[in-house]
Scaffold this active site. Sequence first.
Site, PDB file in Angstrom:
ATOM      1  N   LEU A 199      54.941  50.207  53.008  1.00 11.09           N
ATOM      2  CA  LEU A 199      55.494  48.859  53.231  1.00 11.09           C
ATOM      3  C   LEU A 199      55.893  48.211  51.907  1.00 11.09           C
ATOM      4  O   LEU A 199      56.646  47.241  51.880  1.00 11.09           O
ATOM      5  CB  LEU A 199      54.460  47.978  53.938  1.00 11.09           C
ATOM      6  CG  LEU A 199      54.057  48.394  55.358  1.00 11.09           C
ATOM      7  CD1 LEU A 199      53.027  47.425  55.913  1.00 11.09           C
ATOM      8  CD2 LEU A 199      55.276  48.463  56.274  1.00 11.09           C
ATOM      9  N   SER A 209      41.246  40.300  62.073  1.00 12.71           N
ATOM     10  CA  SER A 209      39.838  40.688  62.025  1.00 12.71           C
ATOM     11  C   SER A 209      38.924  39.487  62.203  1.00 12.71           C
ATOM     12  O   SER A 209      39.273  38.372  61.842  1.00 12.71           O
ATOM     13  CB  SER A 209      39.543  41.339  60.656  1.00 12.71           C
ATOM     14  OG  SER A 209      38.149  41.434  60.447  1.00 12.71           O
ATOM     15  N   ALA A 210      37.747  39.734  62.740  1.00 15.71           N
ATOM     16  CA  ALA A 210      36.743  38.672  62.904  1.00 15.71           C
ATOM     17  C   ALA A 210      36.260  38.163  61.548  1.00 15.71           C
ATOM     18  O   ALA A 210      35.634  37.109  61.468  1.00 15.71           O
ATOM     19  CB  ALA A 210      35.565  39.210  63.699  1.00 15.71           C
ATOM     20  N   TYR A 260      39.316  40.773  51.418  1.00 11.83           N
ATOM     21  CA  TYR A 260      39.889  41.481  52.578  1.00 11.83           C
ATOM     22  C   TYR A 260      40.126  40.480  53.716  1.00 11.83           C
ATOM     23  O   TYR A 260      41.235  40.374  54.245  1.00 11.83           O
ATOM     24  CB  TYR A 260      38.968  42.608  53.056  1.00 11.83           C
ATOM     25  CG  TYR A 260      39.286  43.039  54.470  1.00 11.83           C
ATOM     26  CD1 TYR A 260      38.493  42.609  55.537  1.00 11.83           C
ATOM     27  CD2 TYR A 260      40.388  43.824  54.740  1.00 11.83           C
ATOM     28  CE1 TYR A 260      38.806  42.968  56.840  1.00 11.83           C
ATOM     29  CE2 TYR A 260      40.709  44.185  56.043  1.00 11.83           C
ATOM     30  CZ  TYR A 260      39.905  43.750  57.083  1.00 11.83           C
ATOM     31  OH  TYR A 260      40.222  44.089  58.377  1.00 11.83           O
ATOM     32  N   LYS A 282      43.749  38.780  55.613  1.00 14.51           N
ATOM     33  CA  LYS A 282      44.017  38.680  57.066  1.00 14.51           C
ATOM     34  C   LYS A 282      44.309  37.219  57.427  1.00 14.51           C
ATOM     35  O   LYS A 282      45.243  36.914  58.177  1.00 14.51           O
ATOM     36  CB  LYS A 282      42.824  39.201  57.869  1.00 14.51           C
ATOM     37  CG  LYS A 282      42.569  40.683  57.728  1.00 14.51           C
ATOM     38  CD  LYS A 282      43.725  41.518  58.268  1.00 14.51           C
ATOM     39  CE  LYS A 282      43.420  42.997  58.247  1.00 14.51           C
ATOM     40  NZ  LYS A 282      44.542  43.822  58.738  1.00 14.51           N
ATOM     41  N   ASN A 320      33.753  44.770  66.012  1.00 12.99           N
ATOM     42  CA  ASN A 320      33.385  46.033  65.350  1.00 12.99           C
ATOM     43  C   ASN A 320      33.870  47.246  66.146  1.00 12.99           C
ATOM     44  O   ASN A 320      33.154  47.709  67.032  1.00 12.99           O
ATOM     45  CB  ASN A 320      31.870  46.087  65.144  1.00 12.99           C
ATOM     46  CG  ASN A 320      31.435  45.170  64.021  1.00 12.99           C
ATOM     47  OD1 ASN A 320      31.647  43.950  64.097  1.00 12.99           O
ATOM     48  ND2 ASN A 320      30.864  45.734  62.972  1.00 12.99           N
ATOM     49  N   ASP A 324      26.605  40.019  54.354  1.00 12.49           N
ATOM     50  CA  ASP A 324      26.288  40.277  55.766  1.00 12.49           C
ATOM     51  C   ASP A 324      25.713  39.025  56.415  1.00 12.49           C
ATOM     52  O   ASP A 324      25.036  38.237  55.753  1.00 12.49           O
ATOM     53  CB  ASP A 324      25.258  41.409  55.879  1.00 12.49           C
ATOM     54  CG  ASP A 324      25.949  42.764  55.903  1.00 12.49           C
ATOM     55  OD1 ASP A 324      27.197  42.794  55.900  1.00 12.49           O
ATOM     56  OD2 ASP A 324      25.248  43.785  55.928  1.00 12.49           O
TER      57      ASP A 324
HETATM   58  C1  WQD Z   1      27.357  46.709  60.851  1.00 11.95           C
HETATM   59  C2  WQD Z   1      25.856  46.446  60.717  1.00 11.95           C
HETATM   60  C3  WQD Z   1      25.152  46.091  58.449  1.00 11.95           C
HETATM   61  C4  WQD Z   1      26.083  50.202  57.159  1.00 11.95           C
HETATM   62  C5  WQD Z   1      32.902  45.503  59.006  1.00 11.95           C
HETATM   63  C6  WQD Z   1      33.923  44.691  58.308  1.00 11.95           C
HETATM   64  C7  WQD Z   1      34.825  44.023  59.305  1.00 11.95           C
HETATM   65  C8  WQD Z   1      35.375  45.009  60.300  1.00 11.95           C
HETATM   66  C9  WQD Z   1      34.272  45.833  60.936  1.00 11.95           C
HETATM   67  C10 WQD Z   1      37.634  45.416  59.569  1.00 11.95           C
HETATM   68  C11 WQD Z   1      25.535  45.333  59.717  1.00 11.95           C
HETATM   69  C12 WQD Z   1      24.532  47.359  59.028  1.00 11.95           C
HETATM   70  C13 WQD Z   1      25.936  49.038  57.905  1.00 11.95           C
HETATM   71  C14 WQD Z   1      24.928  50.875  56.686  1.00 11.95           C
HETATM   72  C15 WQD Z   1      23.548  49.208  57.729  1.00 11.95           C
HETATM   73  N1  WQD Z   1      36.334  45.842  59.673  1.00 11.95           N
HETATM   74  N2  WQD Z   1      24.691  48.561  58.185  1.00 11.95           N
HETATM   75  N3  WQD Z   1      23.698  50.351  56.994  1.00 11.95           N
HETATM   76  O1  WQD Z   1      30.042  44.655  58.178  1.00 11.95           O
HETATM   77  O2  WQD Z   1      29.805  44.088  60.660  1.00 11.95           O
HETATM   78  O3  WQD Z   1      32.043  44.662  59.733  1.00 11.95           O
HETATM   79  O4  WQD Z   1      33.528  46.428  59.868  1.00 11.95           O
HETATM   80  O5  WQD Z   1      38.139  44.460  60.078  1.00 11.95           O
HETATM   81  O6  WQD Z   1      35.863  43.456  58.563  1.00 11.95           O
HETATM   82  O7  WQD Z   1      33.232  43.664  57.612  1.00 11.95           O
HETATM   83  O8  WQD Z   1      30.347  46.440  59.966  1.00 11.95           O
HETATM   84  O9  WQD Z   1      29.477  48.726  60.224  1.00 11.95           O
HETATM   85  O10 WQD Z   1      29.577  47.728  57.885  1.00 11.95           O
HETATM   86  O11 WQD Z   1      27.876  46.889  59.534  1.00 11.95           O
HETATM   87  O12 WQD Z   1      22.410  48.747  57.976  1.00 11.95           O
HETATM   88  O13 WQD Z   1      24.992  51.941  56.002  1.00 11.95           O
HETATM   89  O14 WQD Z   1      25.227  47.607  60.226  1.00 11.95           O
HETATM   90  O15 WQD Z   1      24.209  45.373  57.667  1.00 11.95           O
HETATM   91  O16 WQD Z   1      24.409  44.617  60.210  1.00 11.95           O
HETATM   92  P1  WQD Z   1      30.458  44.892  59.590  1.00 11.95           P
HETATM   93  P2  WQD Z   1      29.342  47.530  59.349  1.00 11.95           P
END
Ligand code: WQD
Length: 345
Positions: free
Chosen positions: A59, A124-125, A148, A152, A178, A294
């Site tokens: 893009l 994204s949320a 990021y 958005k 998610n 988080d």
């Molecule tokens: C989920 C839960 C972590 C990894 C992200 C982006 C968001 C969207 C979706 C794009 C949380 C816990 C995670 C690990 C853990 N993407 N965790 N150990 O942060 O809710 O959202 O992905 O749009 O923008 O922020 O997703 O999967 O990273 O975390 O304990 O190795 O799992 O603390 O509670 P998140 P995640």
Amino acid sequence: MLVLVTGGTGYIGSHTCIELINEGFEVVILDNLSNSSFEVIHRIKEITGKKPHFIHGDLLDEKELQKVFNVYDIEAVLHFAGLKAVGESVHFPLRYYHNNVTGTLNLSKAMQETGTKKMVFSSSATVYSLHGTPPFNEETPLGAMNPYGRTKQMVEEMMHDLYHADPEWSISLLRYFNPIGAHPSGLIGEDPQGLPNNLIPYITQVCVGKLPYLNIYGNDYDTHDGTGVRDYIHVCDLARGHVLALKDLYNKRGVSTYNLGTGRGYSVMEIVETFERITGNRIPYRFTERRPGDIHVCLADPNKAALELGWQAEKDLTEMCKDTWKWQKNNPDGYSTAKKVVVTS
Ligand code: WQD
């Protein structure tokens, strides 16, 4: 009906291409393959029987972009292409603003010049302010807390300004919670490069023995078991939401915003227990410090999409985890074992 899918060889883009093709759309994928594999094109053909057109492009290349719209008579665009790692965006903000915002600016200009004014945008949320109280609805105050999420939010605002200046536009902003899971065929799925940032691919890599154990970031959150709660949604449900949002653009002008989530939250421990049940393997883990940025709970109020698009998530957590596990078992190294040939059609 010919639609352009930017980032169409990526995780959510590829699943959406399958739903689009199954609904009778003809698909052109534009992707720079910076975080995905050309192998996805073969897998889409294997699943649907139809091979999408593919353009290996970026893009940020305005000339290439104009050529795409001159060569193909594109009716609408589903725009997924973008960098999406929250942690990385904190370290490389300019790369994120350039790629995600300038990229969308170039795309919107090319669309405007050829009169293509229907766009579904992958938002994204993370645009919601973390100070909001879940479940988040589309009126929840915005306030992205990382570069990021801010890219958005900026693009959403750009879309509103674009429509305000040119009311011919029909735009749908889809805010994902998610996304997890994989197509039930096990042929396509999430294939993060390097160490996974997100919970599910990290767990599945522990399950296939690529990683020794899971770090659970904090067990002192204000939740029923102390671990973070998120609104996980099957990527196929998410893809179906995009097709319904696209179809809705043919009926109206303006900018519409929708949460794509289930409204049901699961904690990290519940996810671990579900994977242990499904795989029959124990998942070694240890509790570590909270991850900066988080929040305790992130949950969608998905009612607006139900009311206006007739969409709601149908697949439950067991199905999400089963489909993820099938993909990971069939493809322990993701697409990397497939050939790296790129053919631009
Ligand atoms: C989920 C839960 C972590 C990894 C992200 C982006 C968001 C969207 C979706 C794009 C949380 C816990 C995670 C690990 C853990 N993407 N965790 N150990 O942060 O809710 O959202 O992905 O749009 O923008 O922020 O997703 O999967 O990273 O975390 O304990 O190795 O799992 O603390 O509670 P998140 P995640």
